[in-house]
Design a protein around this motif. Structure first.
Motif, PDB file in Angstrom:
ATOM      1  N   GLN A 296      33.613  37.161  55.462  1.00 40.64           N
ATOM      2  CA  GLN A 296      34.457  36.654  54.386  1.00 40.64           C
ATOM      3  C   GLN A 296      34.756  35.551  53.944  1.00 40.64           C
ATOM      4  OE1 GLN A 296      35.772  40.196  53.617  1.00 40.64           O
ATOM      5  NE2 GLN A 296      36.764  38.535  51.702  1.00 40.64           N
ATOM      6  N   GLU A 297      34.508  34.444  54.938  1.00 41.63           N
ATOM      7  CA  GLU A 297      34.562  33.333  54.755  1.00 41.63           C
ATOM      8  C   GLU A 297      33.460  32.543  53.587  1.00 41.63           C
ATOM      9  OE1 GLU A 297      34.367  28.960  57.197  1.00 41.63           O
ATOM     10  OE2 GLU A 297      35.422  31.482  57.918  1.00 41.63           O
ATOM     11  N   LYS A 298      32.447  33.385  54.023  1.00 44.44           N
ATOM     12  CA  LYS A 298      30.870  33.064  53.508  1.00 44.44           C
ATOM     13  C   LYS A 298      31.377  33.181  52.199  1.00 44.44           C
ATOM     14  CE  LYS A 298      26.084  33.922  53.997  1.00 44.44           C
ATOM     15  NZ  LYS A 298      25.283  34.506  55.389  1.00 44.44           N
ATOM     16  N   GLN A 299      32.107  34.681  51.913  1.00 48.19           N
ATOM     17  CA  GLN A 299      31.640  35.564  50.569  1.00 48.19           C
ATOM     18  C   GLN A 299      33.048  34.804  49.588  1.00 48.19           C
ATOM     19  OE1 GLN A 299      29.789  38.506  49.519  1.00 48.19           O
ATOM     20  NE2 GLN A 299      31.197  38.142  47.392  1.00 48.19           N
ATOM     21  N   ASP A 300      33.998  34.387  50.618  1.00 48.05           N
ATOM     22  CA  ASP A 300      34.709  33.388  49.599  1.00 48.05           C
ATOM     23  C   ASP A 300      34.577  32.178  48.922  1.00 48.05           C
ATOM     24  OD1 ASP A 300      36.561  35.464  50.271  1.00 48.05           O
ATOM     25  OD2 ASP A 300      37.788  34.324  52.071  1.00 48.05           O
ATOM     26  N   LYS A 301      33.600  31.449  49.735  1.00 47.90           N
ATOM     27  CA  LYS A 301      32.996  30.295  49.466  1.00 47.90           C
ATOM     28  C   LYS A 301      32.517  30.626  48.244  1.00 47.90           C
ATOM     29  CE  LYS A 301      32.459  27.161  53.358  1.00 47.90           C
ATOM     30  NZ  LYS A 301      31.460  26.931  54.294  1.00 47.90           N
ATOM     31  N   GLN A 302      31.503  31.592  48.429  1.00 47.83           N
ATOM     32  CA  GLN A 302      30.643  31.911  47.194  1.00 47.83           C
ATOM     33  C   GLN A 302      31.529  32.589  45.963  1.00 47.83           C
ATOM     34  OE1 GLN A 302      27.838  35.022  48.951  1.00 47.83           O
ATOM     35  NE2 GLN A 302      26.270  34.602  47.788  1.00 47.83           N
ATOM     36  N   ASP A 303      32.450  33.171  46.305  1.00 42.79           N
ATOM     37  CA  ASP A 303      32.651  33.872  44.869  1.00 42.79           C
ATOM     38  C   ASP A 303      33.769  32.382  43.765  1.00 42.79           C
ATOM     39  OD1 ASP A 303      32.673  35.981  45.171  1.00 42.79           O
ATOM     40  OD2 ASP A 303      34.597  36.956  46.327  1.00 42.79           O
ATOM     41  N   LYS A 304      33.971  31.340  45.374  1.00 47.42           N
ATOM     42  CA  LYS A 304      35.170  30.310  44.439  1.00 47.42           C
ATOM     43  C   LYS A 304      33.797  28.993  43.955  1.00 47.42           C
ATOM     44  CE  LYS A 304      37.795  26.569  46.886  1.00 47.42           C
ATOM     45  NZ  LYS A 304      37.575  25.358  47.414  1.00 47.42           N
ATOM     46  N   GLN A 305      32.415  29.429  44.494  1.00 44.38           N
ATOM     47  CA  GLN A 305      31.019  28.232  43.866  1.00 44.38           C
ATOM     48  C   GLN A 305      31.133  28.924  41.862  1.00 44.38           C
ATOM     49  OE1 GLN A 305      28.477  28.711  46.630  1.00 44.38           O
ATOM     50  NE2 GLN A 305      28.749  26.448  47.600  1.00 44.38           N
ATOM     51  N   GLU A 306      31.751  30.266  42.736  1.00 43.34           N
ATOM     52  CA  GLU A 306      30.432  30.939  41.718  1.00 43.34           C
ATOM     53  C   GLU A 306      31.507  30.607  40.025  1.00 43.34           C
ATOM     54  OE1 GLU A 306      29.681  35.477  41.922  1.00 43.34           O
ATOM     55  OE2 GLU A 306      28.267  34.471  43.431  1.00 43.34           O
ATOM     56  N   LYS A 307      33.129  31.112  40.819  1.00 46.97           N
ATOM     57  CA  LYS A 307      34.539  30.149  39.657  1.00 46.97           C
ATOM     58  C   LYS A 307      33.804  29.230  39.101  1.00 46.97           C
ATOM     59  CE  LYS A 307      38.286  32.802  40.962  1.00 46.97           C
ATOM     60  NZ  LYS A 307      40.055  32.757  41.343  1.00 46.97           N
ATOM     61  N   GLU A 308      33.838  28.270  40.158  1.00 45.91           N
ATOM     62  CA  GLU A 308      33.735  26.783  39.540  1.00 45.91           C
ATOM     63  C   GLU A 308      33.030  26.414  38.699  1.00 45.91           C
ATOM     64  OE1 GLU A 308      34.368  24.869  43.451  1.00 45.91           O
ATOM     65  OE2 GLU A 308      36.383  25.090  43.437  1.00 45.91           O
ATOM     66  N   GLY A 309      31.756  27.548  39.079  1.00 46.29           N
ATOM     67  CA  GLY A 309      30.120  27.481  38.261  1.00 46.29           C
ATOM     68  C   GLY A 309      30.915  28.035  36.874  1.00 46.29           C
ATOM     69  N   ALA A 310      31.743  28.665  36.497  1.00 44.13           N
ATOM     70  CA  ALA A 310      31.667  29.375  35.286  1.00 44.13           C
ATOM     71  C   ALA A 310      32.456  28.350  34.468  1.00 44.13           C
ATOM     72  CB  ALA A 310      32.183  31.115  35.508  1.00 44.13           C
ATOM     73  N   ARG A 311      33.674  28.172  35.645  1.00 41.52           N
ATOM     74  CA  ARG A 311      34.278  26.791  34.401  1.00 41.52           C
ATOM     75  C   ARG A 311      33.444  25.357  34.457  1.00 41.52           C
ATOM     76  NH1 ARG A 311      38.663  25.862  38.904  1.00 41.52           N
ATOM     77  NH2 ARG A 311      39.080  28.340  38.893  1.00 41.52           N
ATOM     78  N   ALA A 312      32.599  24.990  34.919  1.00 40.98           N
ATOM     79  CA  ALA A 312      31.927  24.109  34.633  1.00 40.98           C
ATOM     80  C   ALA A 312      30.994  24.371  33.506  1.00 40.98           C
ATOM     81  CB  ALA A 312      31.042  23.673  35.502  1.00 40.98           C
TER      82      ALA A 312
END
Lengths: 376, 217
Positions: free
Chosen positions: A360-376
């Protein structure tokens, strides 16, 4: 590594006295044996499931629930749960309920059963045994992992919008072992799902057991669950001990000669030479059990059959004392030696919960990174 | 090339074994002709395995000597099977050997050339080959040679047995050669090994129309 006992639950006359226990006596004896297993430091108690005399355990979760209430550490399991003739929906419900009551100290072993008439008694066709195991387990697997299941299959009425309750404890399905003695299809099934594989080798020569386990390990790796060495393997064992091995042979021989499975067949000497059965001193049991690793690799669970063939309860409890005091501590120490660090222990509720949290933690981290990637 | 003889004779010496040896003496060189070396002959005497055969039914698996015999039979290019006639049929020991074999390895005889033969005290039982042995080996998916050989006590002192042995031995040899010579476009059915040829699980699910497992939670 886990050590425990498994019971068939047979009601067999004691050949030395001719006395047959009542069903009530046998059921209570099974419970006493389970409690003793915890007392002497064993890890697992597993009960069989049968629907014909001379066997009593037709309702495993009832018995295991009762044992759960009277134990603290013992893992409660089955040997086996009939995946062919039971409704997978009821298995999902019963074992999830047991998980909650036992605070997660639950796993189970799937088996097809070897009593022909049980299939028609439960409205099934024995020729479909493998297919029933395949379809029913697939549904059971989903019922524990999906909150709402829509399902249609060949052997059971369809399900629309079905939720099996209670949901598994902490959202973690009980760990499943698949038991089979001679069907490579079941080793393949266990490997496919990344589940455990238990070979009840007690009546079988080592080379057969070796081939089944090698197949399971190779296919486990094939399906990407880990290396072959990381597959989750369990084995049976069957022992009778006294301090002096001659005493063990003398005392056990009438039980062996009249045992329901192999009685009136081979000699005790031939059978001990050809199968894992050990009748002798605790040291002999230790040596024979340690040798299982030579052909099965480093494995996770060792279950012993201790209470069959009409052995009286008092004798079985003495056997469990010997097992817990003199055998298992040495086995724990010896099996731990040279065990590669990457060979896992048998999964428990705690380890599965931790693995889930990590995912779950790994998934959350991945989601967060993707979100940040999308923002940038 | 390998020829395995299964003899269910009980006495020593036994006329069943005697018949088996005479059949093998014809078939072994004929199977490999024109090569000078005859087929390897291995004899399985069921008398020596009687207790292990019985224990296969009580134990569920064959003891070592019997397992060796099963392996020999499974690896044979041809079989000669000979039984004494007991109560108008093959002997119980003879049948038990093949029962135990097929429980252990149900395809052991599939496609295998088999010469059937029997011995008895009287010629009145000669059709035992046709009403007992031939259906048994047909059920086991063997290729049974057309000529079976029955030897009654009186045949050992009469004309005719030789000719039947020659004909049956030659028929077995022809089938062995025919089934093992690739130039004739026929090879023995490859031994199926369920451990090496496990059906991929997705195929089993698909056959039932069941989708694969849900993703891990």
């Amino acid at each position: 590594m886990q050590f425990g006992i498994f019971t068939v639950g047979d009601v067999t006359p004691d050949p030395t006295t001719g006395r047959t226990p009542t069903e009530r006596e046998r059921i209570k004896a099974m419970v006493a044996i389970a409690l003793k297993a915890e007392e002497v430091g064993l890890d697992v108690f597993a009960t069989g499931e049968h629907h014909n005399p001379p066997f009593v355990p037709s309702s495993p979760t009832t018995m295991l629930g009762y044992v759960a209430a009277r134990t603290e550490r013992l893992v409660l399991s089955t040997s086996t749960t009939l995946i062919t003739t039971n409704d997978p929906v009821k298995i999902a419900e019963d074992f999830a309920m047991l998980q909650h009551l036992a605070d997660g100290r639950v796993d189970l072993m799937m088996g097809r059963g070897n009593t022909g008439p049980v299939y028609p008694w439960f409205g099934k066709d024995i020729r479909e045994g493998i297919n029933l195991a395949v379809e029913n387990y697939n549904l059971l697997h989903r019922l524990w992992r999906e909150d709402v299941v829509n399902w249609e299959g060949k052997f059971r009425t369809p399900l629309q919008g079905f939720t099996s309750t209670p949901r598994p404890l902490d959202g973690v399905a009980p760990f499943v072992w698949h038991g089979s003695i001679r069907s490579p299809e079941i080793a393949e099934q266990a490997a496919y799902y990344g589940d455990g594989f238990f070979h009840n080798n007690i009546f079988w020569p080592a080379d057969h057991t070796k081939r089944m386990i090698e197949l399971y390990r190779a296919r486990y790796a094939h399906y990407g669950h880990g290396t072959p060495e990381q597959a989750i393997v369990g084995l049976g064992g069957q022992v009778f001990m006294r301090k002096n091995s001659q005493d063990a042979v003398r005392e056990f021989r009438p039980y062996f000669d009249n045992a329901p499975v192999y009685g009136h067949g081979p000699s005790l000497e031939d059978f001990t030479a050809q199968t894992p059965l050990t009748v002798g001193s605790p040291q002999q049991v230790i040596e024979k059990t340690l040798a299982f690793r030579d052909y099965a690799g480093d494995y996770q669970r060792q279950l012993f059959l201790m209470d069959h063939a009409g052995l009286p309860l008092k004798t079985v409890l003495e056997q469990l004392d010997l097992l817990g005091e003199e055998v298992v501590p040495v086995l724990r120490e010896e099996f731990a030696k040279n065990r590669p660090a990457n060979v896992p222990d048998a999964p428990t509720h705690a380890s599965l919960l931790a693995a889930k949290a990590a995912d779950q933690e790994k998934q959350d981290k991945q989601d967060k990174q993707e979100k940040e990637g999308a923002r940038a | 090339m390998k020829l395995v003889v299964v003899s269910a004779g009980l006495s020593v010496p036994s006329s069943t074994r005697l018949l088996a040896d005479r059949l093998a003496a014809v078939a072994a060189p004929a199977a490999t002709a024109p090569e000078p070396a005859p087929a390897d002959v291995r004899v399985v005497e069921l008398r020596d395995l009687a207790v292990e055969i019985a224990h296969t039914f009580t134990n569920g698996f064959p003891a070592p000597a019997l397992a060796d015999a099963f392996a020999e039979v499974a690896a044979a290019d041809g079989l000669i099977v000979v039984t004494p006639v007991f109560s108008a049929s093959y002997s119980g020991l003879f049948k038990s050997f093949f029962d135990a074999l097929s429980v252990t390895d149900e395809d052991a005889l599939t496609g295998k050339p088999v010469l059937i033969a029997a011995t008895g005290g009287t010629a009145r039982h000669s059709l035992v080959l046709e009403h007992a042995l031939r259906p048994l080996f047909a059920y086991l998916k063997a290729v049974v040679v057309p000529t079976g050989v029955y030897a009654a006590s009186e045949d050992w002192g009469a004309e005719g047995l030789d000719a039947r042995i020659e004909r049956a031995g030659a028929e077995l040899a022809a089938l062995m050669a025919g089934l093992t010579t690739p130039s004739k476009g026929r090879t023995p059915s490859p031994k199926r090994d369920s451990f090496e040829e496990v059906t991929p699980f997705a195929q089993r699910l698909a056959a039932l129309g069941v989708p694969g497992p849900s993703p891990a939670p």
